[in-house]
Design a protein around this motif. Sequence first.
Motif, mmCIF file in Angstrom:
data_model
loop_
_atom_site.group_PDB
_atom_site.id
_atom_site.type_symbol
_atom_site.label_atom_id
_atom_site.label_comp_id
_atom_site.label_asym_id
_atom_site.label_seq_id
_atom_site.Cartn_x
_atom_site.Cartn_y
_atom_site.Cartn_z
ATOM 1 N N PHE A 62 0.859 -1.182 0.000
ATOM 2 C CA PHE A 62 0.000 0.000 0.000
ATOM 3 C C PHE A 62 0.897 1.235 0.000
ATOM 4 O O PHE A 62 1.563 1.519 0.989
ATOM 5 N N THR A 63 0.929 1.944 -1.126
ATOM 6 C CA THR A 63 1.811 3.109 -1.249
ATOM 7 C C THR A 63 1.068 4.409 -1.495
ATOM 8 O O THR A 63 1.608 5.486 -1.255
ATOM 9 N N HIS A 64 -0.187 4.325 -1.990
ATOM 10 C CA HIS A 64 -0.963 5.541 -2.271
ATOM 11 C C HIS A 64 -2.452 5.214 -2.173
ATOM 12 O O HIS A 64 -2.884 4.101 -2.489
ATOM 13 N N THR A 65 -3.230 6.205 -1.730
ATOM 14 C CA THR A 65 -4.672 5.977 -1.546
ATOM 15 C C THR A 65 -5.384 5.676 -2.861
ATOM 16 O O THR A 65 -6.488 5.118 -2.847
ATOM 17 N N ALA A 66 -4.787 6.011 -3.992
ATOM 18 C CA ALA A 66 -5.416 5.719 -5.286
ATOM 19 C C ALA A 66 -5.616 4.211 -5.484
ATOM 20 O O ALA A 66 -6.520 3.799 -6.226
ATOM 21 N N GLN A 67 -4.811 3.382 -4.813
ATOM 22 C CA GLN A 67 -4.971 1.932 -4.908
ATOM 23 C C GLN A 67 -6.324 1.477 -4.383
ATOM 24 O O GLN A 67 -6.822 0.422 -4.779
ATOM 25 N N LEU A 68 -6.931 2.269 -3.496
ATOM 26 C CA LEU A 68 -8.202 1.877 -2.879
ATOM 27 C C LEU A 68 -9.371 1.977 -3.848
ATOM 28 O O LEU A 68 -10.447 1.452 -3.567
ATOM 29 N N LEU A 69 -9.183 2.651 -4.978
ATOM 30 C CA LEU A 69 -10.262 2.742 -5.970
ATOM 31 C C LEU A 69 -10.641 1.362 -6.491
ATOM 32 O O LEU A 69 -11.786 1.139 -6.898
ATOM 33 N N ARG A 70 -9.697 0.435 -6.503
ATOM 34 C CA ARG A 70 -9.986 -0.934 -6.948
ATOM 35 C C ARG A 70 -10.843 -1.684 -5.933
ATOM 36 O O ARG A 70 -11.463 -2.692 -6.269
ATOM 37 N N ILE A 71 -10.844 -1.204 -4.680
ATOM 38 C CA ILE A 71 -11.613 -1.868 -3.622
ATOM 39 C C ILE A 71 -12.969 -1.199 -3.462
ATOM 40 O O ILE A 71 -14.019 -1.833 -3.584
ATOM 41 N N ASP A 72 -12.953 0.106 -3.178
ATOM 42 C CA ASP A 72 -14.195 0.844 -2.984
ATOM 43 C C ASP A 72 -13.892 2.339 -3.023
ATOM 44 O O ASP A 72 -12.988 2.812 -2.320
#
Length: 441
Positions: free
Chosen positions: A152-162
């Motif tokens: 987990f390096t950036h909050t943009a990764q969370l778009l794939r989750i929710d």
Amino acid sequence: MKKKMISGRFKIIISLTGGVILTIGITLLAVYHLWSFFIACLFLEGYLFRNIYIQYRRNIKKIAFMFDAIDNSDYSFKYATENISKDDYLVNESLNRITQILWQARNEAQQREKYYELIINSVDTGIIVVDAKGNIYQTNHEALHLLGLSIFTHTAQLLRIDKGLKNIIQNIKPGEKQQISFPNERGITHLSIRASATQLKGINVRILAINDINSELDENELDSWIKLTRVLTHEIMNAVTPITSLTETMLTKIGDKENDIRNGLNVIYKTGNGLIDFVENYRKFTHIPTPSPSLFYVKSFALRMKELMECQIPSPNISITIDVEPNDLIVFADENLITRVVLNLLKNAIQAIGAEQPNGMIWIRSYCDNKESVFIDISNNGPLIPIEEMEHIFVPFFTTKTDGSGIGLSLAKQIMRLSGGNIILRSDTDKHLTTFSLMFP
């Protein structure tokens, strides 16, 4: 070493003193116009100060090299302390001592960092350190587990989750507490997120504490359903029992001539008894016996479950596979109650696959994680459960079957809760698998 240091200091003092004396002498020679002596002394003074300058430059280069090495985390170098002049020995030994002190300080800082990291990774709360731009500075294992991420390096990764989860973690303000629910392969996840603020190397960051409140919500919901069910069964039984009892008494007193009345009373009596049986089934949900846990081997338990269910498989298109690792894995629980749970899950898996699906597979898999919790997974490759149904799958009386009571899975949830464990539904769309996972801490 002390003698060498004194000798070195003495030479420096002599050089400086000699330079001062020569300067005074040159001044006097110039005043008395003794130019030949004046020029000789001037050359001597120049030579003296040149040596001092060369020594100074050489030591400056040594210091600069030392700091360059330290900047590159190289603490292995050492300046020579043998076969050199006393002055060089003094400088080299001092620089070596400074390097050693800095190396020790660095090691102690690294050990403290590892110690704090071990503590952070040992807690059951997820920790995330994030800045205003969404850059992630630090996470612990629990945070990665709750979010379903390996890195987990950036909050943009969370778009794939929710998307909602990404917005909360990106924008939550210090002092705020928010909750969010989102579906994933483990079912519906409910998270509580609390934020606080601090500075890290001059940068404003927020520390987010993330907790899984699934168990808390499940427990409160389950308690509410149990209380409601107890009230309903009590009231229904109080109302129906006198009716059936009175109907039975009237049937014994009515003669054969009053057929219409007898038939009507029979209908009331049978319907009342049917309702009592129905209510008794729901009483099972609120009157589970107290577990009597003991140690038992999972492998032999799974083999017994397989033998019990294979005779109930309606067609040869379904097979059951067992995978227990390690072979001697044991679990501490009430074997009789867990048998009820597993048999119900296997029965549901057989019904989900049906008689028409080719190559139907059911897996009983058991293993333990790094926290030494034991898991028993019941998986099948039948049709996946829709996401909108997954959220309600353990709610009492909820069923998608035409002849279902909605008690089996809620009863399994209650048994696992009383056993100190949990049951989780996971849906893997890639492998087309539905898995009910029993967790025993």
